[in-house]
Design an enzyme around this catalytic site. Sequence first.
Site, PDB file in Angstrom:
ATOM      1  N   LYS A 168       5.317  12.796  -4.498  1.00  0.00           N
ATOM      2  CA  LYS A 168       4.121  13.524  -4.925  1.00  0.00           C
ATOM      3  C   LYS A 168       3.443  14.187  -3.725  1.00  0.00           C
ATOM      4  O   LYS A 168       3.119  15.359  -3.741  1.00  0.00           O
ATOM      5  CB  LYS A 168       3.178  12.536  -5.640  1.00  0.00           C
ATOM      6  CG  LYS A 168       1.904  13.148  -6.141  1.00  0.00           C
ATOM      7  CD  LYS A 168       1.093  12.113  -6.928  1.00  0.00           C
ATOM      8  CE  LYS A 168      -0.300  12.648  -7.235  1.00  0.00           C
ATOM      9  NZ  LYS A 168      -1.113  11.675  -7.987  1.00  0.00           N
ATOM     10  N   GLU A 171       8.494   6.472   4.278  1.00  0.00           N
ATOM     11  CA  GLU A 171       9.853   6.039   3.922  1.00  0.00           C
ATOM     12  C   GLU A 171      10.665   7.215   3.367  1.00  0.00           C
ATOM     13  O   GLU A 171      11.822   7.446   3.750  1.00  0.00           O
ATOM     14  CB  GLU A 171       9.806   4.942   2.851  1.00  0.00           C
ATOM     15  CG  GLU A 171       9.209   3.632   3.316  1.00  0.00           C
ATOM     16  CD  GLU A 171       7.713   3.534   3.065  1.00  0.00           C
ATOM     17  OE1 GLU A 171       7.026   4.601   3.065  1.00  0.00           O
ATOM     18  OE2 GLU A 171       7.222   2.412   2.895  1.00  0.00           O
ATOM     19  N   GLY A 213       1.384   8.116  -9.457  1.00  0.00           N
ATOM     20  CA  GLY A 213       2.787   7.828  -9.150  1.00  0.00           C
ATOM     21  C   GLY A 213       3.448   6.918 -10.169  1.00  0.00           C
ATOM     22  O   GLY A 213       4.535   7.207 -10.681  1.00  0.00           O
ATOM     23  N   ARG A 214       2.793   5.814 -10.491  1.00  0.00           N
ATOM     24  CA  ARG A 214       3.418   4.841 -11.406  1.00  0.00           C
ATOM     25  C   ARG A 214       3.332   5.285 -12.857  1.00  0.00           C
ATOM     26  O   ARG A 214       3.782   4.567 -13.747  1.00  0.00           O
ATOM     27  CB  ARG A 214       2.819   3.458 -11.193  1.00  0.00           C
ATOM     28  CG  ARG A 214       1.321   3.379 -11.371  1.00  0.00           C
ATOM     29  CD  ARG A 214       0.776   2.059 -10.821  1.00  0.00           C
ATOM     30  NE  ARG A 214      -0.683   2.035 -10.791  1.00  0.00           N
ATOM     31  CZ  ARG A 214      -1.412   2.516  -9.806  1.00  0.00           C
ATOM     32  NH1 ARG A 214      -0.834   3.111  -8.768  1.00  0.00           N
ATOM     33  NH2 ARG A 214      -2.726   2.434  -9.843  1.00  0.00           N
ATOM     34  N   LYS A 224       0.133   0.122   5.711  1.00  0.00           N
ATOM     35  CA  LYS A 224       0.717   1.381   6.212  1.00  0.00           C
ATOM     36  C   LYS A 224       0.114   1.741   7.562  1.00  0.00           C
ATOM     37  O   LYS A 224       0.798   2.125   8.500  1.00  0.00           O
ATOM     38  CB  LYS A 224       0.392   2.527   5.238  1.00  0.00           C
ATOM     39  CG  LYS A 224       1.167   2.561   3.963  1.00  0.00           C
ATOM     40  CD  LYS A 224       0.919   3.934   3.314  1.00  0.00           C
ATOM     41  CE  LYS A 224       1.077   3.908   1.824  1.00  0.00           C
ATOM     42  NZ  LYS A 224       0.600   5.125   1.172  1.00  0.00           N
ATOM     43  N   HIS A 254      19.190 -19.789 -17.728  1.00  0.00           N
ATOM     44  CA  HIS A 254      19.967 -20.716 -16.902  1.00  0.00           C
ATOM     45  C   HIS A 254      19.393 -20.801 -15.502  1.00  0.00           C
ATOM     46  O   HIS A 254      20.080 -21.184 -14.558  1.00  0.00           O
ATOM     47  CB  HIS A 254      21.427 -20.266 -16.872  1.00  0.00           C
ATOM     48  CG  HIS A 254      22.032 -20.257 -18.238  1.00  0.00           C
ATOM     49  ND1 HIS A 254      22.761 -21.314 -18.737  1.00  0.00           N
ATOM     50  CD2 HIS A 254      21.945 -19.352 -19.242  1.00  0.00           C
ATOM     51  CE1 HIS A 254      23.131 -21.034 -19.985  1.00  0.00           C
ATOM     52  NE2 HIS A 254      22.632 -19.849 -20.307  1.00  0.00           N
ATOM     53  N   GLU A 283      -0.001  -2.936  -9.607  1.00  0.00           N
ATOM     54  CA  GLU A 283      -0.660  -1.936  -8.765  1.00  0.00           C
ATOM     55  C   GLU A 283      -1.871  -1.361  -9.519  1.00  0.00           C
ATOM     56  O   GLU A 283      -2.856  -0.958  -8.914  1.00  0.00           O
ATOM     57  CB  GLU A 283       0.315  -0.821  -8.361  1.00  0.00           C
ATOM     58  CG  GLU A 283      -0.144  -0.079  -7.110  1.00  0.00           C
ATOM     59  CD  GLU A 283       0.897   0.898  -6.568  1.00  0.00           C
ATOM     60  OE1 GLU A 283       1.468   1.657  -7.366  1.00  0.00           O
ATOM     61  OE2 GLU A 283       1.129   0.907  -5.351  1.00  0.00           O
TER      62      GLU A 283
HETATM   63  C1  G6Q Z   1       2.019   4.721  -7.433  1.00  0.00           C
HETATM   64  C2  G6Q Z   1       1.665   4.768  -6.038  1.00  0.00           C
HETATM   65  C3  G6Q Z   1       2.842   4.723  -5.101  1.00  0.00           C
HETATM   66  C4  G6Q Z   1       3.517   6.053  -4.859  1.00  0.00           C
HETATM   67  C5  G6Q Z   1       4.436   5.953  -3.652  1.00  0.00           C
HETATM   68  C6  G6Q Z   1       5.199   7.223  -3.395  1.00  0.00           C
HETATM   69  O1  G6Q Z   1       1.235   4.782  -8.337  1.00  0.00           O
HETATM   70  O2  G6Q Z   1       0.839   5.830  -5.809  1.00  0.00           O
HETATM   71  O3  G6Q Z   1       3.833   3.801  -5.493  1.00  0.00           O
HETATM   72  O4  G6Q Z   1       4.214   6.476  -5.997  1.00  0.00           O
HETATM   73  O5  G6Q Z   1       3.709   5.581  -2.533  1.00  0.00           O
HETATM   74  O6  G6Q Z   1       4.314   8.268  -3.163  1.00  0.00           O
HETATM   75  P1  G6Q Z   1       4.815   9.742  -3.049  1.00  0.00           P
HETATM   76  O7  G6Q Z   1       5.377  10.136  -4.396  1.00  0.00           O
HETATM   77  O8  G6Q Z   1       3.632  10.562  -2.670  1.00  0.00           O
HETATM   78  O9  G6Q Z   1       5.909   9.763  -2.023  1.00  0.00           O
END
Ligand code: G6Q
Length: 549
Positions: A214, A220, A276-277, A513, A393, A362
């Site tokens: 996003k 990462e 994001g989620r 972070k 199990h 989250e």
């Molecule tokens: C989700 C969070 C988080 C996010 C990641 C990746 O709700 O905001 O998990 O999706 O940190 O972020 P980017 O899509 O910006 O790389």
Amino acid sequence: MSDMPVTENASASRSPAWNALAAHAREIEPLHLRAIFAADPGRGDRLALDAAGIYLDYSKNRITDETLRLLVALAEEAGLRARIDAMFGGDKVNVSEGRAALHIALRAPPGAVFEVDGKNVVPAVHGVLDRMAAFAGRVRGGAWRGHTGKPIRNIVNIGIGGSDLGPVMAYEALRHYSRRDLVLRFVSNVDATDFVEATRDLAADETLFIVSSKTFTTQETMTNAHAARDWALAAFGGNETAIAKHFVAVSTNAEAVAAFGIATDNMFGFWDWVGGRYSMDSAIGLSTMLAIGPEHFRAMLAGFHELDLHFRSAPFERNLPVLMGLLGVWNNNFLGAPTVAVLPYEQYLKRFPAYLQQLTMESNGKHVRADGTPVGCETGPVYWGEPGTNGQHSFYQLIHQGTRRIACDFIAFGQSLNPLGVHHDLLLANVIAQGEALAFGKTADEVRAEGTPEWLVPHRVFEGNRPSNTLLLDRLTPAALGSLVALYEHSVFTQAAIWGIDPFDQWGVELGKLLAKRIVPELGGGTAPAHDSSTNALIRRVRALRGTR
Ligand code: G6Q
């Protein structure tokens, strides 16, 4: 377990509806589900709900009709209806980030209207979906060619968190519908092993990378995206023109995408009102669409939408996500069950618990209300789980006979996508049996009647009285997956409304972070570590291990 005290959390004086539930919980606490069922034999049929193709049996919760009445009163007192209207109305319900949370617009049909700042966003949503579909058609049909003229065989999604967990989960969940001649891989971790293992057997000239981010600044993802770029360039003799054929981006940040070297034509956008989620049904789902095709992707969106309509309009007492959310509050805040085990009896849903961990924890792992004041009660429970029957199990022992109270969500499908012999009968028999065993257990007398020696009796007793929901669907279709995800999304939203928290921010991920950035140069040895003694010692130890004293 039955003498476990009602949580302090529940007894702390709060609002009238909360206090009424706390008092009611003290009446329910001594009752066993055996007695609750004996006194109310029709509850198995009555305390069930069928909507958007999902049948929810919630009768095996430790509730009565009075509990439900009080929970609905709690939702009303918390202003849930107004919260739902605010979210659907495009209000900035993500208060701490000053944003709308309008993921419901991502799955709205073309004629629908969802406005953000007075502008209908639905046409833009469909504009992106159409571009994704055209692109997916070219890749799947072989018209999109790589640098050497070969069609794409391998698709690697690079993303993390919300830009990874949804795509991975959906790919696994809908694998039955996927093109088997396409290889889908997902790289998320900054541990290089993730990238190296995902690409080691791939031919660069048949591989397409989707950089999904996003913000397009996530450490990462950008580290992995640059590794991918280097990997591709190495294969193409450093020819930069090859990048356009092998990289596309999904992002809201056009500038950063361009700076990376991906042309805007190869970028699929979304918007800041998509968390994001909550983004697997946006362009972040491009890998899903490439795998299953645009038609199946649209069917998934229709499944989301059907549940959205239900959530928006059904009365609270007949509203699936509202009920599941409220039952979660009841178990978490009033009956002292701090965790929920999500137990899909469907192998294709193997990543669903991991996906739900982010969605639920989250979203609702917050300690202050939306206005910044302390929340004053427990918030998001811990979600975890594994597919059945495997878990039976393994950790089910603790659920059946341990000292902790764990609420369970069983998920099952009437039809198997892979009918084979007696497998599905056995699978379904097991999921139904687990709910029954958890609720009713096995008494000492029943154990004795089997001729068990007295010394062994306590070990073989199942106390029962463990709450569970059972979600039963017909079969795992793309639409069913959409509805299932939307059910949990809105159930999380319901709980956030009760606790008065903002489920759409995630400030809790920031500190780590920030500190990691500080530690990077300290690991190199050039900068002296300047932390507490434990952190300093760890950094020195790592330096020693790596020979950078
Ligand atoms: C989700 C969070 C988080 C996010 C990641 C990746 O709700 O905001 O998990 O999706 O940190 O972020 P980017 O899509 O910006 O790389």
